[in-house]
Scaffold this motif. Structure first.
Motif, short mmCIF file in Angstrom:
data_model
loop_
_atom_site.label_atom_id
_atom_site.label_comp_id
_atom_site.label_asym_id
_atom_site.label_seq_id
_atom_site.Cartn_x
_atom_site.Cartn_y
_atom_site.Cartn_z
N LEU A 276 10.48 -37.36 -4.03
CA LEU A 276 10.90 -38.08 -5.13
C LEU A 276 12.49 -37.72 -5.90
CD1 LEU A 276 10.73 -41.32 -5.26
CD2 LEU A 276 8.66 -40.98 -6.73
N ARG A 277 13.05 -38.33 -5.08
CA ARG A 277 14.17 -37.94 -6.03
C ARG A 277 14.70 -38.51 -7.73
NH1 ARG A 277 21.06 -37.29 -4.25
NH2 ARG A 277 21.74 -35.73 -5.51
N ILE A 278 14.97 -37.84 -8.71
CA ILE A 278 15.16 -38.98 -10.20
C ILE A 278 16.22 -38.24 -10.58
CG2 ILE A 278 13.57 -38.54 -12.08
CD1 ILE A 278 11.85 -39.92 -9.70
N ARG A 279 16.70 -38.95 -10.78
CA ARG A 279 17.71 -39.34 -11.84
C ARG A 279 17.87 -40.12 -12.76
NH1 ARG A 279 22.57 -39.41 -7.57
NH2 ARG A 279 20.59 -41.05 -6.42
N PRO A 280 19.14 -39.56 -13.97
CA PRO A 280 18.77 -40.19 -15.39
C PRO A 280 19.43 -41.50 -14.56
CG PRO A 280 19.87 -38.43 -15.53
CD PRO A 280 19.47 -38.73 -14.36
N GLY A 281 20.17 -42.24 -13.67
CA GLY A 281 20.90 -43.56 -13.06
C GLY A 281 19.92 -43.89 -12.66
N PRO B 240 1.05 -30.31 -11.99
CA PRO B 240 1.58 -29.55 -11.55
C PRO B 240 2.28 -29.47 -12.11
CG PRO B 240 0.54 -30.40 -9.40
CD PRO B 240 -0.14 -31.59 -10.83
N VAL B 241 3.49 -28.95 -12.78
CA VAL B 241 4.21 -28.97 -13.32
C VAL B 241 5.28 -27.31 -12.63
CG1 VAL B 241 6.70 -28.83 -14.76
CG2 VAL B 241 4.36 -30.34 -14.77
N LEU B 242 6.63 -27.85 -11.77
CA LEU B 242 7.39 -26.93 -11.55
C LEU B 242 8.44 -26.84 -12.14
CD1 LEU B 242 8.19 -23.67 -9.65
CD2 LEU B 242 8.89 -25.11 -8.23
N GLY B 243 9.04 -25.55 -12.96
CA GLY B 243 10.30 -25.77 -13.69
C GLY B 243 12.03 -24.15 -12.71
N ILE B 244 12.54 -24.88 -11.77
CA ILE B 244 13.52 -24.08 -11.72
C ILE B 244 14.23 -23.68 -12.68
CG2 ILE B 244 14.86 -24.00 -9.51
CD1 ILE B 244 12.48 -25.20 -7.93
N CYS B 245 14.77 -23.00 -12.46
CA CYS B 245 16.56 -22.59 -13.35
C CYS B 245 16.20 -23.26 -14.43
CB CYS B 245 17.50 -22.16 -12.32
SG CYS B 245 18.86 -21.53 -12.84
N PRO C 216 0.86 -35.77 -1.04
CA PRO C 216 1.09 -36.37 -2.80
C PRO C 216 2.75 -36.56 -3.16
CG PRO C 216 0.12 -33.84 -2.04
CD PRO C 216 0.35 -34.84 -0.64
N VAL C 217 2.43 -37.68 -3.66
CA VAL C 217 4.21 -38.04 -3.99
C VAL C 217 4.70 -36.94 -4.35
CG1 VAL C 217 5.79 -39.60 -5.28
CG2 VAL C 217 3.96 -40.29 -3.68
N VAL C 218 5.96 -35.86 -5.58
CA VAL C 218 6.56 -34.71 -5.91
C VAL C 218 7.51 -35.03 -6.32
CG1 VAL C 218 7.24 -32.32 -6.04
CG2 VAL C 218 5.53 -33.24 -4.52
N ALA C 219 7.67 -35.28 -8.16
CA ALA C 219 8.62 -35.78 -8.29
C ALA C 219 10.06 -34.22 -8.33
CB ALA C 219 8.80 -36.92 -9.55
N VAL C 220 10.55 -35.02 -7.98
CA VAL C 220 12.30 -34.08 -8.17
C VAL C 220 13.20 -33.91 -8.80
CG1 VAL C 220 13.35 -32.10 -6.64
CG2 VAL C 220 11.53 -33.14 -6.19
N THR C 221 13.58 -33.84 -9.78
CA THR C 221 14.52 -34.27 -10.74
C THR C 221 16.26 -34.07 -10.45
OG1 THR C 221 14.61 -32.47 -13.06
CG2 THR C 221 13.09 -34.98 -12.43
N LEU D 252 5.69 -33.02 -10.28
CA LEU D 252 6.75 -33.06 -10.82
C LEU D 252 7.65 -31.41 -10.42
CD1 LEU D 252 9.12 -34.38 -12.81
CD2 LEU D 252 8.39 -32.91 -14.44
N VAL D 253 8.82 -31.59 -10.10
CA VAL D 253 9.54 -29.77 -9.74
C VAL D 253 11.15 -30.56 -10.83
CG1 VAL D 253 11.69 -28.97 -8.04
CG2 VAL D 253 8.56 -29.46 -7.85
N LEU D 254 11.60 -29.64 -11.91
CA LEU D 254 11.69 -29.63 -12.28
C LEU D 254 13.63 -29.25 -12.19
CD1 LEU D 254 10.44 -29.62 -15.97
CD2 LEU D 254 11.37 -31.55 -15.03
N GLY D 255 14.61 -30.14 -11.39
CA GLY D 255 15.52 -28.89 -10.56
C GLY D 255 16.23 -28.13 -11.22
#
Length: 268
Positions: free
Chosen positions: A35-40, A135-140, A5-10, A55-58
């Motif tokens: 999968l790395r996700i950044r604004p740019g 599923p979503v995981l938020g970190i810090c 499964p593809v897990v997007a990491v912001t 989704l992982v919110l870094g």
């Protein structure tokens, strides 16, 4: 055989590579494809989000306080308070260079101030995850942003909370937190208390709609949240990605990937 499964990491546009590397490793070890996700480099094309399964919110820069109806707090209260406690002030003065280098090395602080572009990007991804029941995981910072997204607020300066003075900053799992029985985290960790690291200077204040606190430290500061209505929505204040040697911390990423696997067959 099913694909991972593809897990997007912001993360931020500038810096954040160490946090990304550790998170990517944790996701891969758990059976996912990071999968790395950044604004740019959001990979959004023609107003369409990429095909993601979780989704992982870094961590990173502070959430814009305007999103929860506050003005930025200048961190002068801490200095004023510590002047009344010479011992605390001296300890802070000695440790400040090391803490500064540590946060720069691990790119935890991100930019000096809020990052509106990242806030907007993450809100978009959260909405997508909610609509698709991912599923979503938020970190810090990620947990804090989730709380704000659902109408909650934050303590901008954790040092003003008496329970957190002196505020422990460490990459090592030294801070004890109590887990709520019956919560998802309690099920994952299989214990009532665990020790975590601490790299934050803000914390959840008023809870966002639908959230419940599922972990607190001894001083009462919120260390984890779970949403009662969403499919799988968890936020933790610590950084489990920086504890790859801890089986229970890795189990959190396995639970995320397992939730993604149970949600869809992923293009078998």
């Amino acid at each position: 055989m099913a694909k991972r499964p593809v897990v997007a990491v912001t993360g931020p546009d500038r810096g954040g590579w160490v946090a990304w590397a550790f998170t990517a490793l944790a996701v891969w070890r758990a059976g996912g494809r990071p999968l790395r996700i950044r604004p740019g480099r959001s990979r959004i094309r023609n107003d369409r989000l990429p095909g993601i399964d979780a989704l992982v919110l870094g961590g990173g820069a502070d959430v814009d306080p305007g999103r929860y109806g506050q003005n930025p707090v200048r961190l002068r209260k801490e200095l004023a308070a510590e002047k009344r406690h010479p011992g605390h002030f001296l300890i802070g003065l000695i440790l400040f260079p090391f803490i500064h280098i540590l946060r720069k090395l691990f790119s935890l602080a991100g930019s000096p101030g809020p990052d509106p572009k990242r806030d907007a990007l993450e809100e978009r991804f959260i909405n997508h995850a909610l609509n698709e029941h991912l599923p979503v995981l938020g970190i810090c910072r990620g947990m804090q942003f989730l709380n704000v997204r659902f109408g909650g607020t934050l303590h901008q300066d954790l040092s003003v909370l008496e329970e957190e003075r002196p505020n422990l900053r460490t990459l090592l799992p030294r801070k004890p937190v109590t887990l709520l029985p019956g919560s998802l985290l309690h099920t994952v960790f299989q214990k009532d208390e665990t020790r975590v690291n601490a790299l934050h200077h803000q914390a959840v204040d008023r809870l966002g709609e639908g959230f419940r606190v599922t972990a607190r430290e001894r001083g009462g500061v919120v260390q984890a949240l779970e949403h009662s209505a969403a499919y799988w929505l968890v936020g933790v204040q610590w950084h489990p990605e920086f504890l790859p040697h801890k089986r229970r911390q890795q189990a959190l990423f396995r639970a995320l990937v397992r939730a993604a696997q149970e949600k869809s067959p992923f293009r078998k």
